[in-house]
Design an enzyme around this catalytic site. Structure first.
Site, PDB file in Angstrom:
ATOM      1  CB  SER A  97      -0.898   0.001   1.235  1.00 38.36           C
ATOM      2  OG  SER A  97      -1.592  -1.215   1.319  1.00 38.36           O
TER       3      SER A  97
HETATM    4  C1  LIG Z   1      -3.251  -4.144  -0.145  1.00 44.23           C
HETATM    5  S1  LIG Z   1      -2.769  -5.809   0.106  1.00 44.23           S
HETATM    6  C2  LIG Z   1      -2.069  -5.812   1.722  1.00 44.23           C
HETATM    7  C3  LIG Z   1      -0.844  -5.008   1.908  1.00 44.23           C
HETATM    8  C4  LIG Z   1      -0.018  -5.475   3.076  1.00 44.23           C
HETATM    9  N1  LIG Z   1      -0.522  -5.060   4.345  1.00 44.23           N
HETATM   10  C5  LIG Z   1       1.429  -5.069   2.873  1.00 44.23           C
HETATM   11  O1  LIG Z   1       1.981  -4.337   3.713  1.00 44.23           O
HETATM   12  O2  LIG Z   1       2.000  -5.496   1.876  1.00 44.23           O
HETATM   13  C6  LIG Z   1      -4.298  -6.625   0.447  1.00 44.23           C
HETATM   14  C7  LIG Z   1      -4.121  -8.069   0.826  1.00 44.23           C
HETATM   15  O3  LIG Z   1      -5.344  -8.559   1.324  1.00 44.23           O
HETATM   16  C8  LIG Z   1      -5.371  -9.927   1.044  1.00 44.23           C
HETATM   17  N2  LIG Z   1      -6.738 -10.438   1.193  1.00 44.23           N
HETATM   18  C9  LIG Z   1      -7.769 -10.339   0.324  1.00 44.23           C
HETATM   19  N3  LIG Z   1      -8.849 -10.960   0.825  1.00 44.23           N
HETATM   20  C10 LIG Z   1      -8.497 -11.441   2.044  1.00 44.23           C
HETATM   21  C11 LIG Z   1      -9.176 -12.182   3.040  1.00 44.23           C
HETATM   22  N4  LIG Z   1     -10.450 -12.537   2.896  1.00 44.23           N
HETATM   23  N5  LIG Z   1      -8.495 -12.518   4.165  1.00 44.23           N
HETATM   24  C12 LIG Z   1      -7.189 -12.151   4.321  1.00 44.23           C
HETATM   25  N6  LIG Z   1      -6.500 -11.466   3.404  1.00 44.23           N
HETATM   26  C13 LIG Z   1      -7.150 -11.105   2.283  1.00 44.23           C
HETATM   27  C14 LIG Z   1      -4.808 -10.029  -0.360  1.00 44.23           C
HETATM   28  O4  LIG Z   1      -4.325 -11.328  -0.629  1.00 44.23           O
HETATM   29  C15 LIG Z   1      -3.715  -8.971  -0.323  1.00 44.23           C
HETATM   30  O5  LIG Z   1      -2.484  -9.546  -0.061  1.00 44.23           O
END
Ligand SMILES: C[S@@+](CC[C@H](N)C(=O)[O-])C[C@H]1O[C@@H](n2cnc3c(N)ncnc32)[C@H](O)[C@@H]1O
Length: 363
Positions: free
Chosen positions: A89
Site C-alpha cells: 500500500s
Molecule cells: C493491499 S494488500 C495488503 C498489503 C499489506 N498489508 C502489505 O503491507 O503489503 C491486500 C491483501 O489482502 C489480502 N486479502 C484479500 N482478501 C483477504 C481475506 N479474505 N483474508 C485475508 N487477506 C485477504 C490479499 O491477498 C492482499 O495480499
C-alpha cells in the site's frame, strides 16, 4: 549482519523516505519506516506501460529502488488475467492508518491482509513480534512474507486463511487493522476485539477508525484520508452490458466525472462493493462511465447525459440522490460509523444527514 542487500543508495533513499513521510508528525513511526527495508518485502513490483501491459521491475532495474522508497503503492502480484491480487500500500496511507491505530507498548494486534509482510514488519518493529498476528487469504503470499520477515529479523504469527474470520487462537486483540477493503466490519473481528479495542479498516473508499465501546458495539469516524484498497477476495461478477444497452435511455444532469471523483466515497457506502469502468475517446477523454453491483444491476451514463439502467436496483437513482445531497466537496471525517450487535450504520453529520446500513456479513 543483514542477509539482504542494502547498498549506500538503498540506505540513503530509505532514510530520506522515512524523514519525508514523517515530516511534521510526532515521529513515533519514523524509526520503523527508517529501519524496516521495504525493498526486502517488495523484491519485485509490476508497472503498467502505455500499452497497459504489466512489466516486472526488480533490484538492479533502473528506477527500482527509487520507486520502492517513494510514497507510492506498488502492485506486487497479478492473476492469470493480469488483475492485481496483492500490493504494497501507499506508505503515507499506511502511516495514517498506523497512527490512527494508536498502539501502545504491550498491545496485541491483528492484521487482516499480510500481503508483502511490510506492514506486519512495521508493527513487529514497534510492538515486538510476539504481539503481532497477521492473516492473508493467499498461502503463497504468507509463505513469502514469513521468509522476508525472518530476513528482516521478525517472526510474528502468520497464518493463511480468511482474515474476516480473524484468528481466535490469539484473541483478544487490543488493536485490529485491515489492509484489504471491507464492506462492513466482520463480526468475528468484533468478537475477538478486547474491551476498548481500536479497529482501523478501509470501508468503501474511506478508512474508518472505530473504538469498541461494549461487546458487539463500536463507534468512530472516518479518517480524512482517501483510500483505494483491494477488496477482500470474492468471486467477481461481470456486468451484463448487452442488457443495459437494450434499455430505454433516460436523462441526467450528473456528470460521469462526479461518479469517478466527488461522489465516489458516499457511493461506496450506498452501493457497497460497486465496480465502475470508463470508456474513453482517442484522446483519452472519458466519454462514458459504467457502474455495476454483484446482484446484476448495471447503469451506464455518457457525457451527453444519457443514462441506461438494468437489473434489480436502479443504480443511477442512487447517484442522483447522492448528487442532490452532496453539492459541495465531501470531507470523509464528517461520516460516523456506529456498530451494534445487529446493525452497522454510517451517518453523515449525525443529525438530519443521510445514513446507510452496511451489508451484514454472514461470517
Ligand atoms: C493491499 S494488500 C495488503 C498489503 C499489506 N498489508 C502489505 O503491507 O503489503 C491486500 C491483501 O489482502 C489480502 N486479502 C484479500 N482478501 C483477504 C481475506 N479474505 N483474508 C485475508 N487477506 C485477504 C490479499 O491477498 C492482499 O495480499
Amino acid at each position: 549482519m543483514n542477509s539482504w542487500p542494502d547498498t549506500g543508495t538503498s540506505a540513503a533513499l530509505r532514510q530520506k523516505y522515512a524523514t519525508d513521510l514523517a515530516l511534521d508528525r510526532d515521529g513515533e513511526w519514523l524509526q520503523a519506516f527508517a529501519d524496516v527495508p521495504r525493498h526486502v518485502f517488495v523484491p519485485r513490483y509490476f508497472t503498467q506501460g502505455t500499452d497497459t501491459a504489466w512489466q516486472p521491475v526488480s533490484w538492479g532495474d533502473v528506477g527500482y529502488l527509487e520507486a520502492v522508497y517513494a510514497d507510492a503503492a506498488l502492485t506486487t502480484q497479478l492473476d492469470e488475467q493480469g488483475i492485481p491480487t496483492s500490493s504494497s500500500s501507499q506508505p503515507s496511507v499506511m502511516l495514517a492508518m498506523l497512527e490512527a491505530l494508536d498502539v501502545h507498548d504491550g498491545h496485541r494486534v491483528f492484521e487482516l491482509g499480510t500481503g508483502t509482510g511490510y506492514n506486519t514488519a512495521l508493527l513487529s518493529h514497534r510492538l515486538g513480534e510476539a504481539r503481532v498476528t497477521s492473516v492473508d487469504v493467499d498461502p503463497g503470499l504468507v509463505a513469502a512474507a514469513i521468509g522476508r520477515l525472518k530476513q528482516a529479523g521478525h517472526s510474528p504469527t502468520l497464518a493463511a486463511g480468511d482474515g474476516a474470520l480473524g484468528y481466535p487462537r490469539r484473541a483478544p486483540y487490543d488493536r485490529i487493522i485491515a489492509t484489504a477493503g471491507l464492506h462492513a466490519i466482520p463480526p468475528a473481528l468484533l468478537e475477538q476485539a478486547a474491551e476498548g479495542a481500536v479497529i482501523v479498516a478501509p470501508l468503501g473508499y474511506g478508512i474508518v477508525r472505530a473504538q469498541v465501546t461494549a461487546p458487539g458495539h463500536a463507534t468512530g469516524r472516518f479518517l480524512p484520508t482517501p483510500a483505494h484498497f483491494m477488496a477482500l477476495r470474492a468471486a467477481s461478477t461481470a456486468p451484463d452490458l448487452d442488457a443495459v444497452r437494450g434499455e430505454n435511455p433516460g436523462r441526467t444532469s450528473v456528470a460521469p466525472r462526479d461518479v469517478l471523483e466527488r461522489l465516489k466515497f458516499p457511493l461506496s457506502l450506498a452501493l457497497p462493493g460497486y465496480t465502475s469502468c470508463t470508456w474513453k475517446d482517442d484522446h483519452g477523454q472519458v466519454t462514458a462511465v459504467g457502474l455495476w453491483t454483484a446482484d446484476g444491476s448495471v447503469a451506464t451514463v455518457d457525457t451527453t447525459g444519457t443514462v441506461r439502467q438494468s437489473g434489480p436496483v436502479r443504480l443511477w437513482d442512487s447517484v442522483e440522490e447522492l448528487a442532490a445531497t452532496f453539492t459541495d466537496n465531501i470531507a470523509r471525517d464528517d461520516f460516523l460509523l456506529t456498530i451494534t450487535p445487529t446493525r452497522q450504520t454510517v451517518t453523515y453529520r449525525e443529525t438530519g444527514g443521510p445514513g446507510w446500513h452496511l451489508p451484514t456479513l454472514s461470517r
